[in-house]
Design an enzyme around this catalytic site. Structure first.
Site, PDB file in Angstrom:
ATOM      1  N   LYS A 165       0.839  -1.210   0.000  1.00  0.00           N
ATOM      2  CA  LYS A 165       0.000   0.000   0.000  1.00  0.00           C
ATOM      3  C   LYS A 165       0.872   1.259   0.000  1.00  0.00           C
ATOM      4  O   LYS A 165       0.642   2.175  -0.782  1.00  0.00           O
ATOM      5  CB  LYS A 165      -0.951  -0.001   1.220  1.00  0.00           C
ATOM      6  CG  LYS A 165      -1.949  -1.175   1.173  1.00  0.00           C
ATOM      7  CD  LYS A 165      -2.998  -1.086   2.251  1.00  0.00           C
ATOM      8  CE  LYS A 165      -2.645  -1.733   3.551  1.00  0.00           C
ATOM      9  NZ  LYS A 165      -2.468  -3.175   3.577  1.00  0.00           N
ATOM     10  N   ASP A 203      -0.953   6.015   7.061  1.00  0.00           N
ATOM     11  CA  ASP A 203      -1.074   4.575   7.271  1.00  0.00           C
ATOM     12  C   ASP A 203      -1.935   4.321   8.508  1.00  0.00           C
ATOM     13  O   ASP A 203      -2.040   5.197   9.373  1.00  0.00           O
ATOM     14  CB  ASP A 203       0.343   4.006   7.466  1.00  0.00           C
ATOM     15  CG  ASP A 203       0.402   2.520   7.152  1.00  0.00           C
ATOM     16  OD1 ASP A 203      -0.612   1.954   6.697  1.00  0.00           O
ATOM     17  OD2 ASP A 203       1.475   1.926   7.358  1.00  0.00           O
TER      18      ASP A 203
END
Ligand code: ADE
Length: 357
Positions: A85, A130
């Site tokens: 990601k 995140d």
């Protein structure tokens, strides 16, 4: 593109300039360096292996953003850890020829943390957060108008003299990443234009990741050696890259440096990683359910306590792959072992279980 930290370095935050005064928030800026991890990270979308559906969507959005000369929509990436990601967010920044600032929700404790970062951005830059499901309520509420209208709503003065100020922000893009999309609040989720799940990688994709990494690091590897490492990487490039390094060390010490099928198998056996890529915690988890709880169902907290692990770690790190491969199952009353799970660990499938499947 400048990276101020990466996903292996969760100590974040930025040095800011607010009202002409430089302020260092929490930790020092971590300069982009050509270190090991960054070396093997793909820089462009075409180097990025796997996630083809997501890449197709992104290609269009990136091109449209460039043609319109407008910032790309806010994006939310979710899925198990280690699937790339953060890497993908950096690739997007690179493709757009813009900067990315990387932080994580636990580092955004106080309002001034997020305000400082937002005010330090420039038009078109990307802010990557995140573990975005872990944002606190106050920070999240600061983000709503920031994401939607590119404003900060601030108050000044006290009691009767209180005034609300709308401070304009640059047209930035927020990329959020989470392992738990369900834990995100509705209002936050609704403010992302692109929401995409990252999938586990196939063995073929991981073989490409392993081969690419080995080439960049100048390790000698053959196709069969790469396949062995790929098949034991739990569908996860981060694990594949870690194993390449461990197997390369083994090849140097125990053999002539070349990673062949045999060398890879021996090295992984020495690392206690079995044919299916499960490690000792995976096996301990499954054996526990079989031996102590008759194959389940048993609650996640009970499993975690017995293994001496945190329930969140079991849920976010270990379980997704075991569920995906069908070794364990989630039921309303807890986790249970599937017939494949019994067979994998060399147990006989109980007849009650067999009749249920
Ligand atoms: N390294 C980690 N993830 C990768 C990916 N998806 N493609 C290429 N290299 C990677």
């Amino acid at each position: 593109m400048a990276i101020f930290s990466d996903d292996d370095d969760k100590q974040k935050s930025l040095s800011l300039n607010i009202n002409g005064k430089s302020e260092n928030l929490e930790t020092k800026e971590i300069a982009f360096d050509k270190s090991f991890e960054n070396n093997i990270r793909p820089q462009k979308l075409e180097e990025y292996i796997g996630q083809s559906a997501l890449k197709s969507t992104l290609k269009i959005s990136i091109e449209a953003s460039k043609k319109r000369n407008k910032q790309i929509d806010h994006m939310l990436f979710y899925g198990p850890p280690g699937l790339g990601k953060t890497t993908l967010a950096s690739v997007i920044a690179n493709e757009l020829d813009t900067k990315i600032k990387i932080t994580s929700a636990p580092a955004l404790e106080r309002p001034r943390d997020i305000i400082g970062i937002l005010m330090s951005l420039k038009n078109g830059e990307i802010l990557f957060i995140d573990e975005i499901h872990r944002l606190n309520k106050v920070t999240e509420e600061i983000l709503y108008p920031a994401m939607e209208d590119f404003f900060l709503d601030m108050t000044t003065g006290k009691a009767q003299t209180v005034k609300t100020l709308r401070v304009p922000l640059p047209k930035f893009t927020l990329i959020g990443a989470t392992t738990k999309a369900g834990a995100l609040s509705g209002p936050l989720r609704d403010r992302f234009g692109i929401i995409h799940k990252l999938e586990f990688y196939t063995k073929e994709e991981l073989t490409q990741v392993v081969t690419r990494t080995a080439k960049i690091l100048e390790f000698d590897i053959d196709e069969e050696g790469a396949k062995i490492i790929a098949s034991r990487s739990r569908g996860t490039p981060r694990i594949a890259n870690r194993l390449v390094k461990r197997v390369a060390d083994y090849a140097i010490v125990k053999s002539n440096g070349k990673i062949t099928k045999q060398v890879a198998s021996d090295a992984l056996q020495a690392l206690h990683i079995d044919d299916s890529g499960l490690d000792s915690t995976d096996r301990a988890l499954m054996s526990l359910i079989i031996e102590k709880y008759d194959g389940g169902p048993v609650g996640i907290e009970t499993i975690a306590a017995a293994l001496g692990e945190d329930a969140k770690t079991i849920e976010d790190v270990y379980e997704p792959y075991l569920l995906q491969e069908g070794y364990i199952q989630r039921t309303p009353r807890g986790r249970k072992i599937s017939p494949q799970g019994y067979r994998l660990l060399g147990y006989k499938v109980p007849s009650v279980q067999q009749s249920l499947f």
